[in-house]
Design a protein around this motif. Structure first.
Motif, PDB file in Angstrom:
ATOM      1  N   TRP A 153      -5.047  28.877  27.640  1.00  0.00           N
ATOM      2  CA  TRP A 153      -5.456  28.511  26.279  1.00  0.00           C
ATOM      3  C   TRP A 153      -6.519  29.470  25.724  1.00  0.00           C
ATOM      4  CZ3 TRP A 153     -10.331  27.538  24.654  1.00  0.00           C
ATOM      5  CH2 TRP A 153     -11.285  27.129  25.603  1.00  0.00           C
ATOM      6  N   HIS A 154      -7.528  29.807  26.539  1.00  0.00           N
ATOM      7  CA  HIS A 154      -8.612  30.653  26.036  1.00  0.00           C
ATOM      8  C   HIS A 154      -8.129  32.079  25.821  1.00  0.00           C
ATOM      9  CE1 HIS A 154     -12.924  32.434  26.620  1.00  0.00           C
ATOM     10  NE2 HIS A 154     -12.610  32.313  25.351  1.00  0.00           N
ATOM     11  N   THR A 155      -7.260  32.567  26.722  1.00  0.00           N
ATOM     12  CA  THR A 155      -6.717  33.909  26.565  1.00  0.00           C
ATOM     13  C   THR A 155      -5.934  34.026  25.263  1.00  0.00           C
ATOM     14  OG1 THR A 155      -6.479  33.901  28.975  1.00  0.00           O
ATOM     15  CG2 THR A 155      -5.452  35.701  27.781  1.00  0.00           C
ATOM     16  N   MET A 156      -5.128  33.012  24.967  1.00  0.00           N
ATOM     17  CA  MET A 156      -4.330  33.031  23.738  1.00  0.00           C
ATOM     18  C   MET A 156      -5.214  32.944  22.495  1.00  0.00           C
ATOM     19  SD  MET A 156      -1.051  30.688  24.728  1.00  0.00           S
ATOM     20  CE  MET A 156       0.143  31.234  25.951  1.00  0.00           C
ATOM     21  N   ILE A 157      -6.238  32.100  22.545  1.00  0.00           N
ATOM     22  CA  ILE A 157      -7.130  31.982  21.390  1.00  0.00           C
ATOM     23  C   ILE A 157      -7.902  33.280  21.176  1.00  0.00           C
ATOM     24  CG2 ILE A 157      -9.245  30.854  20.584  1.00  0.00           C
ATOM     25  CD1 ILE A 157      -8.095  28.213  21.506  1.00  0.00           C
ATOM     26  N   VAL A 181      -7.336  57.302   9.666  1.00  0.00           N
ATOM     27  CA  VAL A 181      -8.465  56.804  10.459  1.00  0.00           C
ATOM     28  C   VAL A 181      -8.004  55.571  11.224  1.00  0.00           C
ATOM     29  CG1 VAL A 181     -10.786  55.827  10.383  1.00  0.00           C
ATOM     30  CG2 VAL A 181     -10.167  57.696   8.837  1.00  0.00           C
ATOM     31  N   PRO A 182      -8.089  55.551  12.557  1.00  0.00           N
ATOM     32  CA  PRO A 182      -7.549  54.432  13.346  1.00  0.00           C
ATOM     33  C   PRO A 182      -8.305  53.132  13.121  1.00  0.00           C
ATOM     34  CG  PRO A 182      -8.745  55.966  14.760  1.00  0.00           C
ATOM     35  CD  PRO A 182      -8.654  56.611  13.417  1.00  0.00           C
ATOM     36  N   ARG A 183      -7.594  52.085  12.781  1.00  0.00           N
ATOM     37  CA  ARG A 183      -8.208  50.763  12.584  1.00  0.00           C
ATOM     38  C   ARG A 183      -8.621  50.132  13.909  1.00  0.00           C
ATOM     39  NH1 ARG A 183      -4.886  49.402   7.835  1.00  0.00           N
ATOM     40  NH2 ARG A 183      -5.091  51.256   6.542  1.00  0.00           N
ATOM     41  N   ARG A 184      -7.946  50.529  14.987  1.00  0.00           N
ATOM     42  CA  ARG A 184      -8.201  49.922  16.291  1.00  0.00           C
ATOM     43  C   ARG A 184      -9.579  50.259  16.849  1.00  0.00           C
ATOM     44  NH1 ARG A 184      -4.349  53.866  16.605  1.00  0.00           N
ATOM     45  NH2 ARG A 184      -4.781  55.683  17.927  1.00  0.00           N
ATOM     46  N   ARG A 185     -10.304  51.183  16.176  1.00  0.00           N
ATOM     47  CA  ARG A 185     -11.666  51.521  16.620  1.00  0.00           C
ATOM     48  C   ARG A 185     -12.733  50.885  15.739  1.00  0.00           C
ATOM     49  NH1 ARG A 185     -11.652  55.814  20.400  1.00  0.00           N
ATOM     50  NH2 ARG A 185     -13.765  55.070  20.753  1.00  0.00           N
ATOM     51  N   ALA A 186     -12.339  50.053  14.782  1.00  0.00           N
ATOM     52  CA  ALA A 186     -13.294  49.527  13.793  1.00  0.00           C
ATOM     53  C   ALA A 186     -14.218  48.461  14.351  1.00  0.00           C
ATOM     54  CB  ALA A 186     -12.535  48.961  12.589  1.00  0.00           C
ATOM     55  N   LEU A 187     -13.748  47.702  15.323  1.00  0.00           N
ATOM     56  CA  LEU A 187     -14.542  46.618  15.908  1.00  0.00           C
ATOM     57  C   LEU A 187     -14.544  46.750  17.422  1.00  0.00           C
ATOM     58  CD1 LEU A 187     -13.909  45.154  13.053  1.00  0.00           C
ATOM     59  CD2 LEU A 187     -14.264  43.065  14.344  1.00  0.00           C
ATOM     60  N   GLY A 188     -15.546  46.156  18.042  1.00  0.00           N
ATOM     61  CA  GLY A 188     -15.621  46.133  19.497  1.00  0.00           C
ATOM     62  C   GLY A 188     -16.003  44.765  20.001  1.00  0.00           C
ATOM     63  N   ASP A 189     -15.626  44.495  21.239  1.00  0.00           N
ATOM     64  CA  ASP A 189     -15.940  43.213  21.884  1.00  0.00           C
ATOM     65  C   ASP A 189     -17.210  43.364  22.715  1.00  0.00           C
ATOM     66  OD1 ASP A 189     -15.855  40.784  23.355  1.00  0.00           O
ATOM     67  OD2 ASP A 189     -14.791  41.835  24.955  1.00  0.00           O
ATOM     68  N   PHE A 190     -18.203  42.529  22.422  1.00  0.00           N
ATOM     69  CA  PHE A 190     -19.474  42.551  23.150  1.00  0.00           C
ATOM     70  C   PHE A 190     -19.788  41.167  23.731  1.00  0.00           C
ATOM     71  CE2 PHE A 190     -19.714  45.950  20.040  1.00  0.00           C
ATOM     72  CZ  PHE A 190     -20.223  47.005  20.766  1.00  0.00           C
ATOM     73  N   SER A 191     -18.767  40.477  24.216  1.00  0.00           N
ATOM     74  CA  SER A 191     -18.931  39.046  24.512  1.00  0.00           C
ATOM     75  C   SER A 191     -19.167  38.706  25.968  1.00  0.00           C
ATOM     76  CB  SER A 191     -17.678  38.299  24.036  1.00  0.00           C
ATOM     77  OG  SER A 191     -16.549  38.644  24.824  1.00  0.00           O
ATOM     78  N   MET A 192     -19.071  39.652  26.888  1.00  0.00           N
ATOM     79  CA  MET A 192     -19.011  39.295  28.303  1.00  0.00           C
ATOM     80  C   MET A 192     -20.185  38.441  28.760  1.00  0.00           C
ATOM     81  SD  MET A 192     -18.441  41.685  31.669  1.00  0.00           S
ATOM     82  CE  MET A 192     -18.220  40.903  33.273  1.00  0.00           C
ATOM     83  N   GLN A 400     -15.800  32.346  20.899  1.00  0.00           N
ATOM     84  CA  GLN A 400     -15.726  30.980  21.410  1.00  0.00           C
ATOM     85  C   GLN A 400     -15.951  29.906  20.351  1.00  0.00           C
ATOM     86  OE1 GLN A 400     -17.508  30.870  25.687  1.00  0.00           O
ATOM     87  NE2 GLN A 400     -18.711  32.351  24.547  1.00  0.00           N
ATOM     88  N   CYS A 401     -16.216  30.331  19.117  1.00  0.00           N
ATOM     89  CA  CYS A 401     -16.537  29.344  18.090  1.00  0.00           C
ATOM     90  C   CYS A 401     -16.177  29.900  16.715  1.00  0.00           C
ATOM     91  CB  CYS A 401     -18.025  29.009  18.139  1.00  0.00           C
ATOM     92  SG  CYS A 401     -18.519  27.648  17.069  1.00  0.00           S
ATOM     93  N   LEU A 402     -15.628  29.041  15.887  1.00  0.00           N
ATOM     94  CA  LEU A 402     -15.280  29.422  14.522  1.00  0.00           C
ATOM     95  C   LEU A 402     -16.289  28.835  13.548  1.00  0.00           C
ATOM     96  CD1 LEU A 402     -13.136  30.606  12.504  1.00  0.00           C
ATOM     97  CD2 LEU A 402     -12.210  28.292  12.404  1.00  0.00           C
ATOM     98  N   GLN A 403     -16.810  29.682  12.663  1.00  0.00           N
ATOM     99  CA  GLN A 403     -17.671  29.201  11.595  1.00  0.00           C
ATOM    100  C   GLN A 403     -16.804  28.812  10.405  1.00  0.00           C
ATOM    101  OE1 GLN A 403     -20.656  31.947  10.254  1.00  0.00           O
ATOM    102  NE2 GLN A 403     -21.519  30.526   8.768  1.00  0.00           N
ATOM    103  N   ASN A 404     -16.903  27.578   9.978  1.00  0.00           N
ATOM    104  CA  ASN A 404     -16.129  27.099   8.845  1.00  0.00           C
ATOM    105  C   ASN A 404     -16.746  27.588   7.538  1.00  0.00           C
ATOM    106  OD1 ASN A 404     -14.354  25.559  10.509  1.00  0.00           O
ATOM    107  ND2 ASN A 404     -15.949  24.008  10.685  1.00  0.00           N
ATOM    108  N   GLU A 405     -15.983  27.483   6.471  1.00  0.00           N
ATOM    109  CA  GLU A 405     -16.461  27.945   5.170  1.00  0.00           C
ATOM    110  C   GLU A 405     -17.688  27.174   4.700  1.00  0.00           C
ATOM    111  OE1 GLU A 405     -15.420  30.608   3.772  1.00  0.00           O
ATOM    112  OE2 GLU A 405     -13.819  30.940   5.223  1.00  0.00           O
ATOM    113  N   ASP A 406     -17.834  25.913   5.137  1.00  0.00           N
ATOM    114  CA  ASP A 406     -18.982  25.114   4.717  1.00  0.00           C
ATOM    115  C   ASP A 406     -20.210  25.338   5.588  1.00  0.00           C
ATOM    116  OD1 ASP A 406     -18.304  23.862   7.068  1.00  0.00           O
ATOM    117  OD2 ASP A 406     -17.895  21.898   6.182  1.00  0.00           O
ATOM    118  N   GLY A 407     -20.117  26.279   6.543  1.00  0.00           N
ATOM    119  CA  GLY A 407     -21.247  26.590   7.408  1.00  0.00           C
ATOM    120  C   GLY A 407     -21.268  25.838   8.711  1.00  0.00           C
ATOM    121  N   SER A 408     -20.401  24.837   8.872  1.00  0.00           N
ATOM    122  CA  SER A 408     -20.326  24.110  10.130  1.00  0.00           C
ATOM    123  C   SER A 408     -19.564  24.931  11.170  1.00  0.00           C
ATOM    124  CB  SER A 408     -19.647  22.749   9.921  1.00  0.00           C
ATOM    125  OG  SER A 408     -18.306  22.922   9.467  1.00  0.00           O
TER     126      SER A 408
END
Length: 510
Positions: A153-157, A181-192, A400-408
């Motif tokens: 589940w977590h891998t898929m999310i 310009v490659p889009r695949r370099r625009a963001l990086g994962d820093f979550s470990m 690991q968490c989604l911020q909703n549009e209302d800030g929650s």
């Protein structure tokens, strides 16, 4: 290389699973269960990406079963199983004969069919089927449910999270960035460092790498190489980044008495030919950006790489883009990108947006939610800057968490997509049996299961399914079943490469 846990895999489950073999109707010879995302708790997100199954199969159904079950002496395996369950469930609460019979068989008599990895599967459509291939081992089908569920589940999310950011990048790069310009370099994962465990971090980062090639998680590359048939020395699996941290910058400041000495040392002595990121807010960020960096202009422009100026505190949108919607007067109003432009200049691309000189760039690797990524890109466009003037980082919060549009906030869990594995089909002698659940108390109607065998096929460019196939369903289906056998009787029968998965997910435009 073992990415799993060194324990008998028949103990990697919920306790109650150990007792179900004796509870099933007598004479069952076949059972089939389906893994399905039954609902979405994220507004506008109605697909889940299939990813992680191949890694799970190789790690647990092959590696762990061979190393920790079949290749161990039977007496040792049985003694371990009996000792633990007798002490915790009680003697006679479980059957030991089934474990002995499986060990005597010498292989795992299961078949797994699944949609191809990298497929975006609509909610309510089954993603994989598990069934037994030997009539004596019906009980195995749902015994492995716990381990499948907690591994996938977590891998898929995380794959969904990466894909969501990639769609944001695609939109804003289409507007403001040169097409090459490659889009695949625009963001990086820093979550470990903020993940639940090492194994969780590895798999989550590997899933993020379906959409981007920047990660700070070193073992994610080993995971992908070992389990998804790729080689980081021959292709773009993923890349790390050279970066300072506060311990580095502050210890040098304590010795040198200023920050300039370290900046020049990085540029001329340590990394004269490498791109690197420099955390820049240890003391006075705006002084560093507007005074210290311009004082190092000679070294920066002679440097054979890019210096990425990294803020690490304050509101990321304001730090990168400034508090003012126009040019602004103070550094805080202007923001990092505009300040660097005024000091080091650059060029205007074919789409009419300003691009910083290649020797310098901005980076912000913390607290970048989807909303903040959009806000940063929007404000850069308002000021006439291309979106590739900044590299953004996704940390453990956004993985690991989604911020909703209302800030929650909505933490990601197995229930984010209502994922479940349910038995829907069985055979007893000549009888084909539909199994299903349909609770009257389920007012949301998402716990209702399929009934009988399922057939997944493409219709109008989207996956859909019918159930009751092979029992009550009578209509002829000519479309190809997308549930393909990937594992049978202890062996992989179909494998995917990382490149194939990326191409499928991004329709050939990774």
């Amino acid at each position: 290389m073992n990415f799993g846990i060194n324990i008998n895999p028949l103990l990697l489950l919920d306790y109650y699973k150990t007792t179900h073999a004796e509870q099933y109707p007598k004479g069952l010879t076949k059972m089939a269960s389906y893994f399905t995302p039954r609902m979405s708790r994220i507004e506008g997100e109605e697909h889940l990406i299939m990813f992680g199954l191949q890694g799970f199969i190789k790690t647990y159904l092959i590696g762990a079963f061979n190393d920790n079950f079949f290749n161990r002496p039977k007496e040792e395996v049985l003694a371990e199983y009996e000792r633990l369950l007798t002490a915790t469930l009680g003697k006679g609460a479980y059957g030991l004969e089934k474990i002995a019979a499986l060990h005597d068989l010498g292989y795992l008599p299961l078949e797994i069919k699944a949609v191809p990895e990298g497929t975006r599967v609509p909610i309510k459509v089954p993603m994989l089927e598990v069934s037994n291939t030997h009539p004596d081992f019906v009980w195995l089908v749902n015994t492995i449910e716990t381990n499948i569920s907690c591994n996938l589940w977590h891998t898929m999310i995380s794959a969904n999270v990466g894909y969501k950011y990639r769609q944001i990048v695609n939109h804003y790069y289409d507007l403001s960035v040169e097409d090459n310009v490659p889009r695949r370099r625009a963001l990086g994962d820093f979550s470990m460092r903020g993940q639940e465990s090492t194994e969780s971090a590895i798999k989550s980062s590997a899933a993020f790498c379906l959409s981007f090639v920047n990660t700070a998680t070193v073992p994610a590359i080993s995971y992908l190489e070992h389990l998804y048939n790729c080689d980081c020395t021959k292709e773009e699996v993923a890349f790390g980044a050279i970066s300072t941290e506060h311990s580095v910058m502050c210890s040098n400041y304590a010795v040198d008495g200023d920050e300039t000495v370290m900046i020049k040392r990085l540029l001329t002595e340590i990394y004269p030919k490498h791109h690197f990121s420099m955390v820049s807010d240890s003391y006075d960020y705006w002084r560093l950006v507007t005074e210290l960096l311009p004082a190092c202009e000679k070294e920066i422009m002679a440097h054979e790489g890019t210096l990425l100026v990294r803020g690490d505190s304050g509101d990321p949108v304001d730090i990168i883009c400034g508090t003012s919607r126009n040019s602004g007067e103070t550094p805080e109003e202007k923001g990092t990108v505009q300040c660097l432009w005024e000091s080091f200049g650059g060029s205007v691309n074919s789409k009419g947006y300003k691009v910083l000189d290649s020797h310098i760039k901005a980076i912000y690797g913390d607290s970048i939610t989807p909303q903040r990524a959009i806000a940063i890109y929007e404000r850069l466009l308002e000021k006439g800057f291309a979106c590739n003037n900044v590299v953004l980082g996704v940390g453990s919060f956004s993985m690991q968490c989604l911020q909703n549009e209302d800030g929650s906030f909505n933490p990601y869990t197995r229930d984010t997509f209502g994922i479940a594995i349910k038995a829907t089909y069985a055979e007893q002698e000549e009888n084909r049996i539909e199994i299903f659940k349909n609770p009257k108390t389920d007012t949301g109607n998402f716990k209702k299961s399929q009934k009988g065998l399922c057939y997944v096929y493409e219709k109008d460019g989207e996956l859909t399914y019918i159930d009751g196939y092979g029992t009550s369903f009578k209509e002829e289906i000519t479309a190809e079943n997308q549930l393909k056998t990937v594992f049978k009787d202890g062996k992989m029968t179909k494998q995917y490469t990382l490149r194939e998965i990326r191409d499928r997910l991004h329709r050939g435009d990774f």
